[in-house]
Design an enzyme around this catalytic site. Structure first.
Site, PDB file in Angstrom:
ATOM      1  N   THR A 134       3.997  -1.181  -4.942  1.00 19.02           N
ATOM      2  CA  THR A 134       3.773  -2.330  -4.266  1.00 19.02           C
ATOM      3  C   THR A 134       4.418  -3.602  -4.893  1.00 19.02           C
ATOM      4  OG1 THR A 134       1.584  -1.594  -3.609  1.00 19.02           O
ATOM      5  CG2 THR A 134       1.971  -3.477  -3.081  1.00 19.02           C
ATOM      6  N   SER A 189       0.910  -7.532 -13.764  1.00 18.32           N
ATOM      7  CA  SER A 189       0.147  -8.302 -12.940  1.00 18.32           C
ATOM      8  C   SER A 189      -1.549  -8.303 -13.606  1.00 18.32           C
ATOM      9  CB  SER A 189       0.182  -8.007 -11.611  1.00 18.32           C
ATOM     10  OG  SER A 189      -0.739  -9.058 -10.891  1.00 18.32           O
ATOM     11  N   HIS A 190      -2.339  -7.869 -12.877  1.00 24.04           N
ATOM     12  CA  HIS A 190      -4.037  -7.892 -13.175  1.00 24.04           C
ATOM     13  C   HIS A 190      -4.122  -6.879 -14.040  1.00 24.04           C
ATOM     14  CE1 HIS A 190      -3.236  -6.112  -9.526  1.00 24.04           C
ATOM     15  NE2 HIS A 190      -4.076  -5.469  -9.636  1.00 24.04           N
ATOM     16  N   LYS A 232       9.523  -5.830 -13.010  1.00 21.49           N
ATOM     17  CA  LYS A 232      10.020  -5.939 -11.239  1.00 21.49           C
ATOM     18  C   LYS A 232      11.186  -6.490 -11.268  1.00 21.49           C
ATOM     19  CE  LYS A 232       6.793  -9.703 -10.283  1.00 21.49           C
ATOM     20  NZ  LYS A 232       5.878 -10.288  -9.185  1.00 21.49           N
ATOM     21  N   ASP A 276      -4.316 -14.600 -12.765  1.00 31.91           N
ATOM     22  CA  ASP A 276      -4.023 -13.394 -13.602  1.00 31.91           C
ATOM     23  C   ASP A 276      -3.134 -13.275 -14.522  1.00 31.91           C
ATOM     24  OD1 ASP A 276      -2.031 -13.531 -11.903  1.00 31.91           O
ATOM     25  OD2 ASP A 276      -1.791 -11.406 -11.258  1.00 31.91           O
ATOM     26  N   ASP A 286      -0.149 -12.416 -14.841  1.00 33.83           N
ATOM     27  CA  ASP A 286       1.296 -12.921 -14.695  1.00 33.83           C
ATOM     28  C   ASP A 286       1.275 -14.559 -13.473  1.00 33.83           C
ATOM     29  OD1 ASP A 286       0.666 -11.698 -12.325  1.00 33.83           O
ATOM     30  OD2 ASP A 286       2.591 -11.304 -12.119  1.00 33.83           O
ATOM     31  N   ASP A 328       0.208 -15.063 -10.709  1.00 32.67           N
ATOM     32  CA  ASP A 328       0.486 -15.174  -9.169  1.00 32.67           C
ATOM     33  C   ASP A 328      -0.911 -15.266  -8.350  1.00 32.67           C
ATOM     34  OD1 ASP A 328       0.139 -12.640  -9.657  1.00 32.67           O
ATOM     35  OD2 ASP A 328       2.006 -12.064  -8.687  1.00 32.67           O
ATOM     36  N   ARG A 329      -1.895 -14.763  -9.234  1.00 27.94           N
ATOM     37  CA  ARG A 329      -3.304 -14.741  -8.139  1.00 27.94           C
ATOM     38  C   ARG A 329      -4.099 -15.807  -8.565  1.00 27.94           C
ATOM     39  NH1 ARG A 329      -5.276  -8.392  -7.666  1.00 27.94           N
ATOM     40  NH2 ARG A 329      -3.598  -7.661  -7.180  1.00 27.94           N
ATOM     41  N   GLU A 348      -5.709 -10.738   0.776  1.00 31.32           N
ATOM     42  CA  GLU A 348      -6.924 -10.640   0.384  1.00 31.32           C
ATOM     43  C   GLU A 348      -7.227 -10.450  -0.884  1.00 31.32           C
ATOM     44  OE1 GLU A 348      -8.141  -7.371  -0.895  1.00 31.32           O
ATOM     45  OE2 GLU A 348      -6.170  -6.765  -0.369  1.00 31.32           O
ATOM     46  N   SER A 349      -6.202  -9.898  -1.675  1.00 30.25           N
ATOM     47  CA  SER A 349      -6.234  -9.472  -3.147  1.00 30.25           C
ATOM     48  C   SER A 349      -5.774 -10.752  -4.086  1.00 30.25           C
ATOM     49  CB  SER A 349      -5.347  -8.536  -3.418  1.00 30.25           C
ATOM     50  OG  SER A 349      -3.791  -8.994  -2.898  1.00 30.25           O
ATOM     51  N   LYS A 406       3.592 -15.194  -4.633  1.00 26.62           N
ATOM     52  CA  LYS A 406       2.432 -15.995  -4.578  1.00 26.62           C
ATOM     53  C   LYS A 406       2.052 -16.902  -5.762  1.00 26.62           C
ATOM     54  CE  LYS A 406      -0.022 -11.457  -5.895  1.00 26.62           C
ATOM     55  NZ  LYS A 406       0.122 -10.318  -5.341  1.00 26.62           N
TER      56      LYS A 406
HETATM   57  C1  G1P Z   1      -2.260  -4.987  -4.770  1.00 26.60           C
HETATM   58  C2  G1P Z   1      -2.897  -5.583  -3.627  1.00 26.60           C
HETATM   59  C3  G1P Z   1      -1.906  -6.171  -2.955  1.00 26.60           C
HETATM   60  C4  G1P Z   1      -0.764  -7.196  -3.885  1.00 26.60           C
HETATM   61  C5  G1P Z   1      -0.410  -6.070  -5.038  1.00 26.60           C
HETATM   62  C6  G1P Z   1       0.269  -6.620  -5.960  1.00 26.60           C
HETATM   63  O1  G1P Z   1      -1.566  -3.752  -4.142  1.00 26.60           O
HETATM   64  O2  G1P Z   1      -3.888  -4.896  -2.772  1.00 26.60           O
HETATM   65  O3  G1P Z   1      -2.275  -7.177  -2.102  1.00 26.60           O
HETATM   66  O4  G1P Z   1       0.370  -7.592  -3.341  1.00 26.60           O
HETATM   67  O5  G1P Z   1      -1.492  -5.522  -5.779  1.00 26.60           O
HETATM   68  O6  G1P Z   1      -0.324  -7.969  -6.455  1.00 26.60           O
HETATM   69  P1  G1P Z   1      -2.040  -2.204  -4.300  1.00 26.60           P
HETATM   70  O7  G1P Z   1      -2.635  -1.727  -5.327  1.00 26.60           O
HETATM   71  O8  G1P Z   1      -3.180  -2.527  -3.040  1.00 26.60           O
HETATM   72  O9  G1P Z   1      -0.860  -1.363  -3.742  1.00 26.60           O
HETATM   73 ZN    ZN Z   2      -0.254 -10.888 -10.570  1.00 26.92          ZN
END
Ligand code: G1P
Ligand code: ZN
Length: 542
Positions: free
Chosen positions: A17, A112-113, A125, A276, A278, A280-281, A363-364, A375
Site C-alpha cells: 500500500t 509509518s506507524h 518508499k 504518527d 513519519d 502523515d497521519r 479512515e486510517s 497526507k
Molecule cells: C493502511 C491504511 C491505508 C493507508 C496505509 C498507509 O494500509 O489502511 O489507508 O493509506 O496504511 O498509511 P493497509 O494496511 O490497510 O493496506
Molecule cells: Zn505514516
C-alpha cells in the site's frame, strides 16, 4: 570510486500500500536494501543527472540506510541529493521539498506507524516528481527490476557527515543538507491564518500535541510553540527516538491512550492531537470528544474555506473506499465532486494533479490537500485550529452542529492482526465467491441490498485497479467492507470496516460500537471470522 557489486535477485521485494515494508533484520541484512534501492533507480529509468530528496522518520537503521543510499545515488550518477539534517524528513515535508525544489523524486525511509527498532519494522518508499507516492505502474516496474537484478552500484568511500547544514561532494554528486522544518513551516504560514492562531493561543486556548517520540516533534515545536505561541510544553514526546520510546507511533485512541486520558480528564486542554511515525497521519480530539478520521474529513471539507488557503472553496473531495460516506453528503451540499478511490494515498495523486480534488482523506487517520502529494498530519491539526480560531466554537460544538446538519455516519474499523495468511485469504476468497448470492438476505434488522468487489478506473489516466475490497450494502445506508492489509510485515491483517448512517436527532450521540451492533453481528454472520481465524474479537478497534 564506483564499485559494481554482483548480486542475486531477492524474492518478495514487492511494494505494498505504501512502499516496501519488512522486519528491520530483513532490511539490515545486505544486500536487501542495496538490491531494492538499485531496483528503484533502474525502475524509474536511472538517476543519471537527477536531483533526489532523501530523508526518513529517524527509526532504527535510518542513519545507516541514508549513508548507503547516498553512496548508491552517487555511483548511479545522480547530480544532487537534498537530505534532511540528521537524515530526518517527515513524509509531507519530503513531498513538499520534491515539489519546491523541482526534484525528480525522493526516497523516504519509514514504516509509518509501525513500531521501530532492531526487531520491529523498517520501510522504504519512492515518491515521484509530483511529490506523491509512486503510481501502481512505477511500483510494478520497480518490482520487476527486483526480480531481474544482477548487480548494484555503490560509491566505495564513506558518505559525508549529514549532522550539519551545507553542501559536500560525494564523487560528482552534491549532498545538500537542509533544515527539515524550515520550508514546511513557511508553507503552513502561507496556507493558514497565523495571526488568528496566535490570537487564539494568546487568549488562553490550551493545546496538547503528542508527537509520540516520532518525526513531528521538531515540526510541532517550531510551528505550534515557537511561531504560534502555544504554551511551552504543549508538544509532548517531541524528540524522535529510534524505537519511538518502545510504542506504536500510531495516532488512534488505542496507541495514543495517554492523550485520550488527558483529553477526557477534568480540566482537559481545549484541543488534543497526535501524529504518527513519519508525520502523515493525525488524530483529533476535543475536550471529551474524539473525532473519527472520517468525520474529521467531512468537517474539514465543510469548513476549510475558513482558512485563507482554501478561501476560494474546494474543487472537489476524494476519499478511499472504506472511509465513511460522511464527506459525500458535504460534497453533495456544496455541489462539488466526490471521488471514491482504492486504499492508499497513491490513488489521490492524479486527482490532485489534475485539479479535480482539493481535499482527500482516509479512515486510517490520513487527511491532506493539494498543498503536497501526501497526507499531512500537522496540516490537518492546523486546519482544525484555524477553524476553531475562526468560529470560536469547541470541537464538541462543531461535531454536534455537523451531525445535526448532515446526520452521523457511525463508523468503526475492526482489525484482526497477524492471523494465519492462508486462513485470511480463504475467508476473502470464499466471501468473494458468495457475493452474488447475498442480495436479499436478512441478518437481524439488516437486509442486504447488494454486494460487490470494489474496482477502480482512474478518471484521469484510466489506470485500472481491481480486487480493492469486498463491499456489502444494506437497505437504509449501512455498509460492511472486508479487505486484507497491504502494509503488514507478518501474517495477514484482516480489516473489517463498519458503517451505519443515523439521521434521527435523538440518536446522534451514541457509543459507535453500540450504534453499530447490528452491523458487527452481520459481519460475523456473513464472513465467519471467529471460526476461520480463531479470534473471538478484534485486536484493534478504531
Ligand atoms: C493502511 C491504511 C491505508 C493507508 C496505509 C498507509 O494500509 O489502511 O489507508 O493509506 O496504511 O498509511 P493497509 O494496511 O490497510 O493496506
Ligand atoms: Zn505514516
Amino acid at each position: 570510486m564506483i564499485q559494481i557489486v554482483p548480486t542475486t535477485a531477492i524474492e518478495g521485494q514487492k511494494p505494498g500500500t505504501s512502499g516496501l515494508r519488512k522486519k528491520t533484520p530483513v532490511f539490515i541484512r545486505a544486500p536487501y536494501l542495496q538490491n531494492y534501492v538499485q531496483a528503484i533507480f533502474d525502475g524509474i529509468g536511472g538517476v543519471q543527472g537527477k536531483v533526489l530528496v532523501l530523508g526518513g522518520d529517524g527509526r532504527y537503521f535510518n542513519d545507516t540506510a541514508i549513508g548507503v543510499i547516498l553512496r548508491m545515488a552517487a555511483a548511479n550518477g545522480a547530480a544532487r541529493c537534498i537530505v534532511g539534517q540528521g537524515g530526518l524528513l517527515s513524509t509531507p515535508a519530503a513531498s513538499n521539498l520534491i515539489r519546491l525544489r523541482g526534484a525528480d523524486g525522493g526516497l523516504i525511509l519509514s514504516a509509518s506507524h509501525n513500531p521501530g527498532g532492531p526487531d520491529a519494522d523498517f520501510g522504504l518508499k519512492f515518491n515521484g516528481a509530483n511529490g506523491g507516492p509512486a503510481s501502481e505502474t512505477v511500483s510494478e516496474a520497480i518490482h520487476a527490476c527486483t526480480a531481474s537484478l544482477r548487480e548494484y552500484r555503490i560509491w566505495d568511500g564513506p558518505a559525508p557527515d549529514i549532522t550539519g547544514l551545507g553542501e559536500a561532494y560525494l564523487g560528482a554528486m552534491v549532498v545538500e543538507v537542509i533544515d527539515p522544518v524550515a520550508d514546511y513551516a513557511e508553507m503552513m504560514a502561507r496556507i493558514f491564518d497565523f495571526d488568528a492562531l496566535r490570537a487564539l493561543f494568546a487568549s488562553g486556548f490550551r493545546l496538547r500535541f503528542d508527537a509520540m517520540h516520532a518525526i513531528t516533534g521538531p515540526y510541532a515545536r517550531e510551528i505550534l510553540e515557537r511561531r504560534l505561541g502555544a504554551a511551552p510544553g504543549s508538544v509532548v514526546n517531541a524528540t524522535p527516538l529510534p524505537d519511538f520510546g518502545g510504542g506504536h507511533p500510531d495516532p488512534n485512541p488505542i496507541w495514543a491512550h495517554a492523550l485520550m486520558d488527558t483529553m477526557y480528564a477534568t480540566d482537559a486542554p481545549d484541543f488534543g492531537a497526535a501524529s504518527d511515525g513519519d508525520g502523515d497521519r493525525n488524530m483529533i480530539v476535543g475536550r471529551s470528544c474524539y473525532v473519527s478520521p472520517s468525520d474529521s474529513l467531512a468537517v474539514l471539507a465543510d469548513l476549510a474555506h475558513l482558512a485563507p488557503g482554501y478561501a476560494g472553496g474546494l474543487k472537489g473531495v476524494a476519499r478511499s473506499m472504506p472511509t465513511s460516506c460522511a464527506v459525500d453528503r458535504v460534497a453533495e451540499a456544496k455541489g462539488i465532486a466526490c471521488f471514491e478511490t482504492p486504499t492508499g494515498w497513491k490513488f489521490f495523486g492524479t486527482l490532485l494533479d489534475a485539479g479535480r480534488a482539493t481535499l482527500c482523506g482516509e479512515e486510517s487517520a490520513g487527511t491532506g490537500s493539494d498543498h503536497v502529494r501526501e497526507k499531512d498530519g500537522l496540516w490537518a491539526v492546523l486546519l482544525w485550529l484555524n477553524i476553531l480560531a475562526a468560529t470560536r466554537k469547541s470541537v464538541a460544538e462543531l461535531m454536534a452542529d455537523h451531525w445535526a446538519r448532515y446526520g452521523r455516519n457511525y463508523y468503526s474499523r475492526h482489525d484482526y492482526e497477524e492471523v494465519d495468511a492462508e486462513a485470511a485469504q480463504a475467508l476473502i476468497a470464499d466471501l468473494r465467491a458468495a457475493l452474488p448470492t447475498l442480495a436479499g438476505q436478512s441478518i437481524g434488522p439488516l437486509k442486504i441490498a447488494r454486494a460487490d468487489e470494489f474496482a477502480y478506473d482512474d478518471p484521469v489516466d484510466g489506470a485500472h485497479a481491481g480486487a480493492q475490497g469486498l463491499r456489502i450494502f444494506f437497505d437504509g445506508g449501512a455498509r460492511l467492507v472486508f479487505r486484507l492489509s497491504g502494509t503488514g510485515t507478518a501474517g495477514a491483517t484482516l480489516r473489517v470496516y463498519l458503517e451505519r448512517l443515523e439521521t434521527d436527532p435523538d440518536q446522534l450521540h451514541l457509543d459507535p460500537q453500540e450504534a453499530l451492533a447490528p452491523v458487527i453481528t452481520a459481519a460475523e454472520a456473513i464472513a465467519g471470522i471467529t471460526a476461520r481465524t480463531g479470534r473471538a474479537k478484534p485486536d484493534v478497534i478504531t
